[in-house]
Design an enzyme around this catalytic site. Sequence first.
Site, PDB file in Angstrom:
ATOM      1  N   TYR A 134       0.861  -1.196   0.000  1.00  0.00           N
ATOM      2  CA  TYR A 134       0.000   0.000   0.000  1.00  0.00           C
ATOM      3  C   TYR A 134       0.895   1.242   0.000  1.00  0.00           C
ATOM      4  CZ  TYR A 134       0.596  -0.581   5.141  1.00  0.00           C
ATOM      5  OH  TYR A 134       1.096  -0.766   6.392  1.00  0.00           O
ATOM      6  N   HIS A 194       6.022  -0.690   1.285  1.00  0.00           N
ATOM      7  CA  HIS A 194       5.832   0.338   0.261  1.00  0.00           C
ATOM      8  C   HIS A 194       6.702   0.121  -0.977  1.00  0.00           C
ATOM      9  CE1 HIS A 194       3.564   2.174   3.328  1.00  0.00           C
ATOM     10  NE2 HIS A 194       4.590   2.549   4.056  1.00  0.00           N
TER      11      HIS A 194
END
Length: 325
Positions: free
Chosen positions: A254, A301
């Site tokens: 995400y 990430h």
Amino acid sequence: MAPFPKRRSSFITALFPFSIFVLFMFFQHAVIYTLLKTSVESTEGGLCACDKCVTDLSDDDWFFMRFNPSVPPLMNKRNSVLRTDVYRWWKDLQSESSQVNYTDVVDTLFSLFPDEEHYSDAGPDRCRTCAVVGNSGNLLGSHYGQLIDSHDFVIRINKGPTKGFENDVGSKTTHRILYPESAVDVDNSTHLVLLPFKITDMRWLISVFTTRHITSTYIRVRPTVNADRDKVMIIHPAFMKYIYDSWLEKHGKYPSTGFITLIFALHICDQVNVFGFGAKSDGQWHHYFDSSLTHFSGGVHGGGFENKTINELLLINKISVHKGW
Ligand code: C5P
């Protein structure tokens, strides 16, 4: 006398819809883009009163393939229902065992915090300049303080302090994006903007302003935070998924808080200037205020892809990036 013989005229009548269809298929690409751009114009008001606006239409298709002004960045009660795919994606971000009912949590949220349509005021009379201030060590010695404070909105992230660093990072904070594990006090002129990665984060926000009983999530968290309840805002989970799908093409698990903040600014501002983004040459994310280091593309990430996207936004002049000294 009829201009065409009957057979020829029925042939032409039959050919007409077919030609329209062929033409439509041929120009489909152009049609989709035009619709998207028109939607930008009607939803966001199109051009703004600045010299250069985020929603300027003359720019390139790369941007309009990604930028979707119809996705609400902030939650209110009316837009809070989540599509099944959004709910499933969001629930998987930081797995939690809590079986709390999402609708009940949302009802409580908007009985406590402003239930508003935020920032739907874009238009030809507005020129809102925004500074997005990340926490990179490249701010140290930058003397960006005055420049940062000259923006209408100064959006800071997580724990990034101003006290003691005013020369380099400024002292004004209109918005601070945070989640329970990164929370700090904010003063009464600042909007606390919750970035909810899980339902517990919403429950934590409620607890902070009521019972103060939530003291841990996956780590210990602050049970209290000083902030003006009437300025609280909540990032929409659908906005997080939109960033992940459209802007990051599903890289990483995400988006990072900084990347979400940058796209948030693109949606609510007319001009976006970015400060305090950038890892050290060895790829470590360093801070201007402490000595912690994390690798920018390690963990959850897709840091490399985020950087690539930020560079593209810079290249097409949608943002400016101040890299420090
Ligand atoms: O470290 P933290 O997550 O609090 O930093 C906030 C944001 O600032 C990050 O999500 C990242 O986008 C940006 N940052 C950066 N380079 C660094 C440190 C932080 O780009 N060295």
